[in-house]
Design a protein around this motif. Structure first.
Motif, PDB file in Angstrom:
ATOM      1  N   VAL A 566       0.831  -1.199   0.000  1.00 21.04           N
ATOM      2  CA  VAL A 566       0.000   0.000   0.000  1.00 21.04           C
ATOM      3  C   VAL A 566       0.869   1.254   0.000  1.00 21.04           C
ATOM      4  O   VAL A 566       0.671   2.171  -0.811  1.00 21.04           O
ATOM      5  N   ALA A 567       1.844   1.312   0.884  1.00 14.16           N
ATOM      6  CA  ALA A 567       2.710   2.487   0.944  1.00 14.16           C
ATOM      7  C   ALA A 567       3.529   2.635  -0.334  1.00 14.16           C
ATOM      8  O   ALA A 567       3.663   3.740  -0.879  1.00 14.16           O
ATOM      9  N   ALA A 568       4.099   1.514  -0.826  1.00 11.26           N
ATOM     10  CA  ALA A 568       4.926   1.572  -2.033  1.00 11.26           C
ATOM     11  C   ALA A 568       4.102   2.039  -3.229  1.00 11.26           C
ATOM     12  O   ALA A 568       4.547   2.892  -4.017  1.00 11.26           O
ATOM     13  N   SER A 569       2.894   1.507  -3.385  1.00 16.26           N
ATOM     14  CA  SER A 569       2.053   1.917  -4.505  1.00 16.26           C
ATOM     15  C   SER A 569       1.617   3.369  -4.355  1.00 16.26           C
ATOM     16  O   SER A 569       1.441   4.078  -5.356  1.00 16.26           O
ATOM     17  N   GLY A 570       1.456   3.821  -3.125  1.00 17.74           N
ATOM     18  CA  GLY A 570       1.123   5.223  -2.903  1.00 17.74           C
ATOM     19  C   GLY A 570       2.235   6.140  -3.391  1.00 17.74           C
ATOM     20  O   GLY A 570       1.976   7.154  -4.063  1.00 17.74           O
ATOM     21  N   TYR A 571       3.478   5.803  -3.068  1.00 19.61           N
ATOM     22  CA  TYR A 571       4.607   6.592  -3.569  1.00 19.61           C
ATOM     23  C   TYR A 571       4.693   6.516  -5.091  1.00 19.61           C
ATOM     24  O   TYR A 571       5.020   7.511  -5.767  1.00 19.61           O
ATOM     25  N   ALA A 572       4.424   5.343  -5.648  1.00 26.48           N
ATOM     26  CA  ALA A 572       4.469   5.188  -7.099  1.00 26.48           C
ATOM     27  C   ALA A 572       3.452   6.098  -7.783  1.00 26.48           C
ATOM     28  O   ALA A 572       3.747   6.739  -8.800  1.00 26.48           O
ATOM     29  N   VAL A 573       2.250   6.167  -7.228  1.00 23.05           N
ATOM     30  CA  VAL A 573       1.212   7.023  -7.806  1.00 23.05           C
ATOM     31  C   VAL A 573       1.619   8.488  -7.736  1.00 23.05           C
ATOM     32  O   VAL A 573       1.416   9.249  -8.698  1.00 23.05           O
ATOM     33  N   THR A 604       2.449   3.589 -19.233  1.00 23.09           N
ATOM     34  CA  THR A 604       2.164   4.227 -17.943  1.00 23.09           C
ATOM     35  C   THR A 604       0.863   3.694 -17.361  1.00 23.09           C
ATOM     36  O   THR A 604       0.778   3.391 -16.163  1.00 23.09           O
ATOM     37  N   LEU A 605      -0.168   3.571 -18.199  1.00 23.80           N
ATOM     38  CA  LEU A 605      -1.420   2.983 -17.731  1.00 23.80           C
ATOM     39  C   LEU A 605      -1.195   1.557 -17.236  1.00 23.80           C
ATOM     40  O   LEU A 605      -1.762   1.133 -16.224  1.00 23.80           O
ATOM     41  N   GLY A 606      -0.352   0.825 -17.958  1.00 22.54           N
ATOM     42  CA  GLY A 606      -0.047  -0.538 -17.529  1.00 22.54           C
ATOM     43  C   GLY A 606       0.672  -0.584 -16.194  1.00 22.54           C
ATOM     44  O   GLY A 606       0.378  -1.449 -15.352  1.00 22.54           O
ATOM     45  N   MET A 607       1.585   0.351 -15.966  1.00 21.47           N
ATOM     46  CA  MET A 607       2.286   0.387 -14.684  1.00 21.47           C
ATOM     47  C   MET A 607       1.329   0.767 -13.557  1.00 21.47           C
ATOM     48  O   MET A 607       1.400   0.202 -12.462  1.00 21.47           O
ATOM     49  N   TRP A 608       0.439   1.705 -13.819  1.00 26.46           N
ATOM     50  CA  TRP A 608      -0.548   2.065 -12.796  1.00 26.46           C
ATOM     51  C   TRP A 608      -1.383   0.845 -12.424  1.00 26.46           C
ATOM     52  O   TRP A 608      -1.616   0.586 -11.239  1.00 26.46           O
ATOM     53  N   ARG A 609      -1.809   0.084 -13.408  1.00 25.88           N
ATOM     54  CA  ARG A 609      -2.579  -1.120 -13.111  1.00 25.88           C
ATOM     55  C   ARG A 609      -1.757  -2.110 -12.294  1.00 25.88           C
ATOM     56  O   ARG A 609      -2.276  -2.768 -11.390  1.00 25.88           O
ATOM     57  N   ARG A 610      -0.474  -2.222 -12.613  1.00 16.81           N
ATOM     58  CA  ARG A 610       0.373  -3.156 -11.856  1.00 16.81           C
ATOM     59  C   ARG A 610       0.489  -2.722 -10.405  1.00 16.81           C
ATOM     60  O   ARG A 610       0.408  -3.546  -9.492  1.00 16.81           O
ATOM     61  N   TYR A 611       0.688  -1.438 -10.164  1.00 15.86           N
ATOM     62  CA  TYR A 611       0.781  -0.958  -8.782  1.00 15.86           C
ATOM     63  C   TYR A 611      -0.516  -1.233  -8.016  1.00 15.86           C
ATOM     64  O   TYR A 611      -0.495  -1.614  -6.851  1.00 15.86           O
ATOM     65  N   MET A 612      -1.643  -1.013  -8.691  1.00 15.92           N
ATOM     66  CA  MET A 612      -2.920  -1.299  -8.038  1.00 15.92           C
ATOM     67  C   MET A 612      -3.065  -2.804  -7.782  1.00 15.92           C
ATOM     68  O   MET A 612      -3.608  -3.226  -6.760  1.00 15.92           O
ATOM     69  N   GLY A 613      -2.569  -3.613  -8.713  1.00 16.06           N
ATOM     70  CA  GLY A 613      -2.618  -5.063  -8.523  1.00 16.06           C
ATOM     71  C   GLY A 613      -1.834  -5.525  -7.321  1.00 16.06           C
ATOM     72  O   GLY A 613      -2.211  -6.499  -6.647  1.00 16.06           O
ATOM     73  N   HIS A 614      -0.724  -4.851  -7.017  1.00 17.69           N
ATOM     74  CA  HIS A 614       0.047  -5.206  -5.825  1.00 17.69           C
ATOM     75  C   HIS A 614      -0.813  -5.043  -4.567  1.00 17.69           C
ATOM     76  O   HIS A 614      -0.702  -5.833  -3.620  1.00 17.69           O
ATOM     77  N   VAL A 615      -1.662  -4.020  -4.553  1.00 15.45           N
ATOM     78  CA  VAL A 615      -2.520  -3.789  -3.390  1.00 15.45           C
ATOM     79  C   VAL A 615      -3.673  -4.785  -3.376  1.00 15.45           C
ATOM     80  O   VAL A 615      -4.072  -5.266  -2.302  1.00 15.45           O
ATOM     81  N   VAL A 616      -4.204  -5.112  -4.547  1.00 21.70           N
ATOM     82  CA  VAL A 616      -5.289  -6.103  -4.625  1.00 21.70           C
ATOM     83  C   VAL A 616      -4.876  -7.407  -3.946  1.00 21.70           C
ATOM     84  O   VAL A 616      -5.676  -8.050  -3.255  1.00 21.70           O
ATOM     85  N   THR A 617      -3.620  -7.812  -4.121  1.00 21.37           N
ATOM     86  CA  THR A 617      -3.159  -9.092  -3.573  1.00 21.37           C
ATOM     87  C   THR A 617      -3.234  -9.137  -2.056  1.00 21.37           C
ATOM     88  O   THR A 617      -3.318 -10.221  -1.464  1.00 21.37           O
ATOM     89  N   VAL A 618      -3.232  -7.997  -1.407  1.00 25.66           N
ATOM     90  CA  VAL A 618      -3.348  -7.972   0.051  1.00 25.66           C
ATOM     91  C   VAL A 618      -4.711  -8.510   0.481  1.00 25.66           C
ATOM     92  O   VAL A 618      -4.830  -9.195   1.505  1.00 25.66           O
ATOM     93  N   VAL A 619      -5.745  -8.228  -0.286  1.00 22.57           N
ATOM     94  CA  VAL A 619      -7.096  -8.682   0.041  1.00 22.57           C
ATOM     95  C   VAL A 619      -7.190 -10.182  -0.221  1.00 22.57           C
ATOM     96  O   VAL A 619      -6.913 -10.655  -1.316  1.00 22.57           O
ATOM     97  N   GLY A 620      -7.553 -10.930   0.799  1.00 25.71           N
ATOM     98  CA  GLY A 620      -7.556 -12.386   0.661  1.00 25.71           C
ATOM     99  C   GLY A 620      -6.167 -12.958   0.555  1.00 25.71           C
ATOM    100  O   GLY A 620      -5.992 -14.103   0.110  1.00 25.71           O
ATOM    101  N   GLY A 621      -5.166 -12.192   0.970  1.00 23.65           N
ATOM    102  CA  GLY A 621      -3.786 -12.648   0.852  1.00 23.65           C
ATOM    103  C   GLY A 621      -3.408 -13.668   1.916  1.00 23.65           C
ATOM    104  O   GLY A 621      -3.991 -13.707   3.009  1.00 23.65           O
ATOM    105  N   VAL A 622      -2.414 -14.479   1.566  1.00 20.19           N
ATOM    106  CA  VAL A 622      -1.865 -15.473   2.493  1.00 20.19           C
ATOM    107  C   VAL A 622      -0.348 -15.401   2.383  1.00 20.19           C
ATOM    108  O   VAL A 622       0.209 -15.622   1.307  1.00 20.19           O
ATOM    109  N   ARG A 623       0.312 -15.081   3.480  1.00 24.62           N
ATOM    110  CA  ARG A 623       1.772 -15.029   3.466  1.00 24.62           C
ATOM    111  C   ARG A 623       2.341 -16.434   3.648  1.00 24.62           C
ATOM    112  O   ARG A 623       1.805 -17.249   4.387  1.00 24.62           O
ATOM    113  N   ARG A 646      -7.329  -1.649   5.002  1.00 22.37           N
ATOM    114  CA  ARG A 646      -6.482  -0.535   4.564  1.00 22.37           C
ATOM    115  C   ARG A 646      -6.223  -0.612   3.060  1.00 22.37           C
ATOM    116  O   ARG A 646      -6.233   0.414   2.351  1.00 22.37           O
ATOM    117  N   ALA A 647      -5.996  -1.820   2.556  1.00 18.12           N
ATOM    118  CA  ALA A 647      -5.767  -1.995   1.126  1.00 18.12           C
ATOM    119  C   ALA A 647      -7.006  -1.605   0.325  1.00 18.12           C
ATOM    120  O   ALA A 647      -6.919  -0.926  -0.707  1.00 18.12           O
TER     121      ALA A 647
END
Length: 835
Positions: A566-573, A604-623, A646-647
């Motif tokens: 979440v923080a990393a994607s926020g900085y990316a945006v 650029t649109l593709g990178m934005w989608r990738r950053y958002m995808g990183h946050v999506v993985t937190v939902v229902g995520g399993v470490r 938060r995600a």
């Protein structure tokens, strides 16, 4: 994910080298029948087969060209020896496939020559199932793993010394031999191949070297839909087949460990005492033995008996050669941790006219190839001994157009904080450094290392904004993660190093696999020592390994950075918001149009989608933390509710609340007449669909059921998540806003469409190795939750349509209600709405 091992060095030149006239058989042999008159239907006299016109090349075994014929003279000493067989495409037609360049491997396996009377067989040999030959079960392994005969040849003649035979292998390469084909079954179907045309298929040349024999041959197919040159109805490929002699005694294998990432070879060893068919997995690695074992054991750095040597392709542009060689030799730091000095070396290509001692067809050379291709990629293939995992030879492939990938990504990901990346002509030192690190990454693959997608999560996000930290460590603790450029660093942070580099995990992994131990007779002799190396690093995130396979671990994602998505994607945006308004200026070239602007904006649109995808993985995520059974703690730990909420809040603020900053009119009106609104819709809906993925929703159900009553972070119930997501997407209805804009209408339609799909689909059809991750939607709470969400949306839409005075909003809400009704009415699945 495991990457498949690729092929030997691509041949750069055709024909035969090192010719000599064929020798006539001694008179004594004619007298004893070995070179004299042959029996009817049997071998002929040597001189009648290997005639005076033969062009001969001696090496591992002797090859003869007699007119259009190709003859192999195979000595008895090679009968029954293991030969590594590698089939590659030497020259490819245009558009055969983006990742099928010249040099791409088509097959790899082990072959053996066998003589049976007056016939010679070429038979495959597999080491997938083994047993010690001294054990009774070895007999059962043999009879239950009967290997196919690839080809059979009559003995054309006996060698002059009587210790070998000559066979005519012309048809092996001139006809449609499946084991040597350049086209897969799928490609034959796609190109509508009718047959191989033998009249246009032939042997181009053959060479024999001390440890390998290579044959180059052209195959031509009649095809109704060829990938290029459609009017010819033809697909032609030049193929390359290598026989490589494997060591008589295999290198001592090293057992793999899931906690340290390596490509492996696998065997079922039926000779072990395990009360099951025991699978053994050995790491793929080069054979490194210290020259001075006594000094090595004293802890001194020692050179290996045979270092790993890469030679640059002569086609490599001179300006990039120093960077490529640096990328190869950067790995010496890791080998020094394993006790070896100068373990890996890069050599420049020979000067024109000075290549007598160098031939890229010789298996003793590993090549860093430079491929003229529009493909934007690089690969690090190698071939290995399936008995032990010993890497025999390797090619690194750099596609010319990959430089374009890094030019674009440097601008997109680092341009806001890195002035050197704000141009289509990036400074040579910066782009050269990125190429160096790509080569180092691919060399890592060729040393046996797969991608390690969890490594980047070892670094705190804020550390990636530190000039001192990034100068020392780069962006991740390994070069093998897909962490390419530092998109976290902000303007004013003072960061000067934005690209990856070899790190502490690489040192650790190389030490684990390549350190030499004395008195090791079997792989089991060193397992305790190797396990101790892993145990010493347990708990330190820098030394974790995971390919990220399965897509459920937010710590192990491709292209991510830092320990907090979440923080990393926020900085990316924030950086993208700074970069987008400057794209026109940064991509403009006097006298040229806006093709580069369109390309980089699309990426650029593709990178934005990738950053958002990183946050999506937190939902229902399993470490996931791989552990041995004697280590404390669990392997899998679901992400807690607070982190998931938060995600979702981040996605609401950055995706569902329309990111209009991406729709810069100064860009859009230079590159396209229309499509911007629909393009943003697709990007937003892709994120929404990711959140409503059946497997993700199934993980929420399971976490609540399995982990709801135990310690640790509280689970995020599916019902709560669905309510929160609906509230985010349909915020206008809850707030009784009078109008819904076009972007939100598009998003809401996407939401309804996805939930309707969950009423009918049963979950993805996963590969066998991932089926345990799937969910049967029809038999889970997922379908019920989707139906309930649709009911609530339908009720809110009907009520909202009655309140609003905005015509577009009213039509939209009535359309939504109708869509839900149609879904419920289809096949009587839903029954009465609200009942």
């Amino acid at each position: 994910m495991r990457l498949a091992p690729l092929a030997l060095a691509l041949v750069l030149f055709a024909g035969c080298a090192g010719t000599r006239p064929a020798a006539a058989p001694p008179a004594s042999q004619a007298a004893n029948g070995r070179g004299g008159a042959a029996k009817t239907g049997g071998p002929k006299p040597y001189a009648e087969v290997v005639t005076d016109e033969a062009v001969t090349d001696a090496g591992l075994f002797t090859v003869h060209r007699v007119g259009e014929k190709l003859l192999f003279e195979v000595p008895d000493s090679l009968m029954g020896r293991d030969l590594l067989s590698v089939v590659r495409i030497a020259q490819v037609p245009a558009d055969l496939g983006g990742f099928i360049p010249a040099g791409a491997k088509r097959a790899e396996g082990v072959l053996r020559w066998e003589r049976v009377g007056d016939r010679v067989l070429l038979r495959t040999q597999s080491y997938a199932a083994v047993a010690d030959e001294a054990l009774p079960i070895a007999q059962s392994v043999r009879v239950n793993n009967f290997e196919p005969v690839v080809a059979a040849f009559p003995v054309a003649a006996v060698a002059p010394d009587g210790a070998g035979v000559v066979v005519d292998v012309t048809d092996l390469y001139g006809k449609d031999t499946p084991a040597l084909s350049g086209l897969t079954v799928a490609q034959r179907t796609r190109f509508k191949v009718r047959r191989l045309d033998e009249a246009r298929s032939f042997v181009d040349g053959a060479k024999s070297f001390p440890e390998n024999v290579n044959v180059r041959y052209t195959t031509t197919y009649d095809a109704a839909a060829p990938p290029s040159n459609a009017g010819t109805g033809t697909v032609s490929l030049q193929m390359f087949h290598s026989f490589v002699l494997l060591p008589r005694e295999p290198m001592t294998a090293r057992l793999a460990d899931d906690r340290v990432g390596y490509f492996t070879v696998r065997q079922i060893d039926y000779g072990r005492d395990d009360q099951k068919a025991a699978e053994r997995e050995y790491v793929r690695r080069w054979r490194l033995v210290p020259r001075d074992t006594a000094a090595y054991l004293r802890g001194e750095l020692v050179e290996p008996v045979e270092p790993i040597v890469y030679t640059l392709d002569p086609a490599t542009p001179e300006r990039w050669r120093p960077y490529f060689c640096q990328g190869v030799e950067d790995w010496n730091r890791s080998f020094e941790v394993a006790g070896f000095q100068n373990a890996i070396r890069c050599e420049m290509p020979p000067a024109p006219g000075d290549s007598a001692a160098f031939d890229p067809e010789d298996v003793r050379y590993s090549i860093v190839r430079y491929v003229a291709s529009e493909t934007r990629n690089a690969t690090g293939p190698s071939v290995s001994d399936p008995r032990s995992g010993e890497i025999i030879e390797s090619d690194i492939i750099w596609y010319h157009n990959h430089i374009r990938s890094y030019r674009n990504r440097l601008m997109i990901e680092t341009g806001a904080a890195n002035p050197a990346a704000r141009s289509l002509q990036i400074d040579e030192a910066l782009i050269g450094e990125t190429m160096r690190q790509v080569i180092a990454h691919e060399i890592g693959h060729a040393l046996g290392l797969p991608h390690n997608m969890i490594a980047s999560s070892a670094f705190p996000v804020d550390s990636l904004r530190s000039p001192t930290f990034t100068s020392e460590f780069g962006v991740a603790p390994t070069i093998m993660d897909y962490t390419r450029q530092n998109y976290v660093a902000q303007p004013g942070d003072g960061v000067t190093r934005f690209v990856r580099q070899i790190g502490p995990y690489d040192d650790y992994a190389i030490n684990w696999a390549y350190r030499w131990y004395p008195d090791v007779a079997t792989p089991d002799d060193e397992t305790a020592t190797l396990d101790a190396l892993v145990a010493a690093r347990a708990g330190d995130p820098v030394y974790r390994f995971s390919t990220g396979r399965g897509g459920y671990n937010p710590d192990a994602q491709t292209e991510d950075m830092g320990d907090d998505p979440v923080a990393a994607s926020g900085y990316a945006v924030e950086n993208l918001k700074r970069m987008v308004p400057n794209l026109v200026a940064w991509t403009s070239t006097p006298g040229e149009g806006y093709d580069d602007l369109a390309e980089i904006y699309g990426e650029t649109l593709g990178m934005w989608r990738r950053y958002m995808g990183h946050v999506v993985t937190v939902v229902g995520g399993v470490r996931e933390t791989p552990k041995a059974s004697d280590q404390a703690g669990v392997v899998f730990e679901p992400v807690g509710r607070q982190e998931q909420e938060r995600a979702l809040a981040f996605l609401d603020a950055n995706v569902f609340e329309t990111p209009t900053w991406l729709l810069d009119p100064e860009i859009l009106r230079r590159i396209r007449p229309t499509g911007a609104v629909d393009g943003l819709r697709r990007a937003q809906v892709a994120v929404l669909n990711g959140l409503l993925d059946p497997m993700r929703l199934g993980r929420l159900v399971e976490a609540e059921a399995v982990d709801g009553g135990r310690g640790g972070a509280a689970p995020y119930p599916l019902a709560a998540f669905m309510d929160d997501l609906r509230a985010d997407v349909w915020a206008e209805l809850d707030a009784r806003r009078p109008a819904i804009d076009v972007y939100r209408r598009n998003l809401q339609r996407g939401y309804v469409e996805r939930l309707v799909a969950l009423l009918t689909e049963d979950g993805p059809d996963l590969p066998a190795g991932l089926r345990h991750l799937g969910v049967d939607v029809s038999q889970s709470d997922v379908r019920a939750a989707a139906r309930g969400a649709l009911r609530r949306v339908r009720e809110g839409a009907e009520a909202g349509a009655g309140r609003t005075r905005d015509a577009a909003t009213r039509d939209h809400l009535l359309d939504v209600a109708a869509r839900v009704d149609a879904a419920f009415d289809a096949g009587g699945r839903g029954g009465a709405v609200g009942g």
